[in-house]
Design a protein around this motif. Structure first.
Motif, PDB file in Angstrom:
ATOM      1  N   ALA A 158       3.262   2.524   3.272  1.00 18.58           N
ATOM      2  CA  ALA A 158       2.759   3.722   2.630  1.00 18.58           C
ATOM      3  C   ALA A 158       3.911   4.647   1.712  1.00 18.58           C
ATOM      4  N   GLY A 159       4.897   4.046   1.600  1.00 17.31           N
ATOM      5  CA  GLY A 159       5.957   4.743   0.658  1.00 17.31           C
ATOM      6  C   GLY A 159       7.003   5.248   1.526  1.00 17.31           C
ATOM      7  N   ILE A 160       8.435   4.985   1.327  1.00 18.28           N
ATOM      8  CA  ILE A 160       9.338   5.556   2.107  1.00 18.28           C
ATOM      9  C   ILE A 160       9.997   6.734   1.351  1.00 18.28           C
ATOM     10  N   PRO A 161      10.140   7.886   1.588  1.00 20.78           N
ATOM     11  CA  PRO A 161      10.888   9.130   0.996  1.00 20.78           C
ATOM     12  C   PRO A 161      12.286   8.770   1.256  1.00 20.78           C
ATOM     13  N   VAL A 203      11.157   4.558  -6.413  1.00 19.07           N
ATOM     14  CA  VAL A 203      11.189   3.384  -6.370  1.00 19.07           C
ATOM     15  C   VAL A 203      10.114   2.234  -6.070  1.00 19.07           C
ATOM     16  N   GLY A 204       9.339   2.827  -5.120  1.00 21.92           N
ATOM     17  CA  GLY A 204       8.048   2.134  -5.058  1.00 21.92           C
ATOM     18  C   GLY A 204       7.119   2.284  -6.257  1.00 21.92           C
ATOM     19  N   SER A 205       7.119   3.359  -6.923  1.00 21.16           N
ATOM     20  CA  SER A 205       6.199   3.390  -8.092  1.00 21.16           C
ATOM     21  C   SER A 205       6.484   2.586  -9.105  1.00 21.16           C
ATOM     22  N   ILE A 206       7.812   2.064  -9.218  1.00 17.00           N
ATOM     23  CA  ILE A 206       8.155   0.814 -10.279  1.00 17.00           C
ATOM     24  C   ILE A 206       8.242  -0.562  -9.699  1.00 17.00           C
TER      25      ILE A 206
END
Length: 468
Positions: free
Chosen positions: A230-233, A274-277
């Motif tokens: 679910a994405g790591i901030p 980073v996750g978005s790319i």
């Protein structure tokens, strides 16, 4: 309408009190269900073996050679008190020849530069980078200057770094952390290690309440995010990014640098970007065979004013700027986590309302005891909702105590329960300030960077007491 017009002032007050209780309990139950969903997910991941903290042999891990150069970025404005012990400890903890420390100083901050220079003169792995602008600029701006210095150094040496690791001047790095990050980078482009806020004997409530929040957030919530994809901030410290991925992020800004200078929480955005790319991310929890969590340790603000300023920046940057800058795209799971991240202002309002209602009910109860006022009687619906809220509060306190106690012992676990009102009060005040600051930016004002003041470094105090 006729019935409402016949109500006297006392009856009106009782009606308003009843409706506000319904409003507050409804949203508290929604929040409790959200937290319970995270608890259940964590338990499910543990049962499936996807949330267990791995065990490693520290000697074996540290003996593992690094696969390439590790560039450590440390932005440092007004950090004269902590930068030298931070660097001294870090260089001893990470003796590998492939380590390069890039320290971002400012031309109008000679005290920090002088302290960092003392270490740099004794170890060639330390590179001082003096910003060409007066400070303080934003942390992201300083990080972009460090990125430019890294690019120049790579061109001079003819060798590119393997990874960039982000740290702050107040951090105490773990001796096994760098090797762990290097190993994990074989399987992901962005790695986040846990952060442990250390208990502070001189600030048992304000400074130490961070222990409880980080123990739960980095012991449960981040594990769930990682397990669900679910994405790591980014936490801004103990974060490693693969070098080519960092270059891709820099290219997307047209050469301005990989870090968002207009964001108050560039570290949070960085990990999600980073996750978005298409980059793979991972939250890495490991313990040594002796039981030490491989994590970044630090002291957090110990005064009420500095704690409120810090959390104001977090809420403003993550909840309010994040809504504008990152939107809601990314699928159900990522949207769920973004919604959790952005609930700060509303949660602050709800907490304030709850405390006012409890206080008001107490005063009304006292007045009723003297026969001055007839307290309202809760409807069956409200009584049920209040009972659910009471159960949820006990459950949340238990969960917090368990996660705090796991890292710091049962005494701190018990204190974590006592510190919950402290955490809530700071959140209320920070939420109000963040909302006012955000409204000001909508009217054209620039977002203000409130830098956290750091007075003590853990390594210095532990050395004084013979702990290291």
């Amino acid at each position: 309408m006729g019935l409402l017009s016949q109500l006297d002032a006392a009856e009106w007050l009782a009606l308003v009190q009843h409706e506000l209780f319904l409003f507050a309990t409804f949203f508290f139950i929604l929040g409790a269900l959200d937290e319970f969903a995270v608890d259940l997910t964590y338990g499910w991941l543990r049962l499936r073996g996807k949330a267990a903290t791995g065990r490693v042999d520290e000697a074996e891990l540290r003996a593992r050679p690094l696969a390439g150069i590790a560039a450590i970025f440390v932005p440092a404005w007004d950090e004269a008190r902590v930068i030298r012990p931070m660097l001294t400890h870090s260089l001893l903890a990470w003796p590998q020849a492939e380590v390069r420390f890039f320290i971002g100083c400012y031309r109008n901050d000679p005290a920090t530069f002088d302290e960092a220079s003392i270490v740099a003169r004794s170890d060639a792995r330390v590179h001082l980078v003096v910003h060409d602008r007066d400070g303080p600029t934003s942390k992201a701006d300083c990080l972009n200057a460090l990125y430019a210095a890294l690019v120049a150094e790579e061109e001079r040496a003819g060798r590119r770094a393997r990874m960039v690791v982000l740290h702050d001047a107040e951090d105490m790095v773990d001796p096994a952390a760098l090797a762990a990050l290097d190993m994990a980078l074989d399987h992901a482009e962005f790695i986040q290690l846990p952060v442990l806020a250390l208990p502070q004997p001189r600030s048992r409530f304000i400074g130490s309440h961070y222990c409880d929040e980080f123990a739960e957030a980095h012991g449960k919530v981040m594990v769930v995010r990682s397990g669900l994809g679910a994405g790591i901030p980014g936490a801004g410290v103990g974060s490693a990014v693969e070098r080519c991925t960092l270059a891709r992020l820099a290219e997307l800004t047209g050469g301005l640098g990989p870090f968002a200078t207009t964001s108050l929480t560039e570290d949070y955005e960085f990990g999600l970007n980073v996750g978005s790319i298409g980059g793979r991310d991972r939250f890495l929890r490991l313990r040594t065979r002796e039981g030490r969590l491989i994590a970044t340790r630090a002291y957090f603000p110990s005064r009420i004013d500095t704690a409120i300023r810090q959390k104001t920046r977090w809420i403003h940057g993550i909840a309010l700027q994040g809504w504008d800058r990152l939107g809601w795209n990314g699928g159900f799971l990522r949207t769920w986590m973004k919604l959790r991240d952005r609930q700060g202002p509303f949660a602050a309002f709800l907490l304030a309302l709850a405390y006012l209602l409890v206080l008001g009910s107490g005063l009304i109860g006292i007045a009723g005891w003297f026969g001055l006022f007839v307290p309202f009687k809760a409807s069956p619906l409200l009584a049920t909702m209040l009972a659910i809220c009471g159960i949820a509060v006990v459950w949340r306190a238990l969960i917090r105590a368990i996660f705090t106690g796991r890292e710091f012992g049962w005494r701190e676990g018990l204190l974590a329960v006592v510190r919950i009102p402290v955490s809530n009060c700071i959140a209320i005040m920070a939420g109000r300030r963040a909302l006012m600051a955000y409204i000001a930016t909508l009217r054209g004002a620039e977002a203000q960077w409130d830098k956290t003041e750091h007075l003590d470094h853990p390594a210095s105090l532990m050395r004084e007491h013979g702990s290291i």
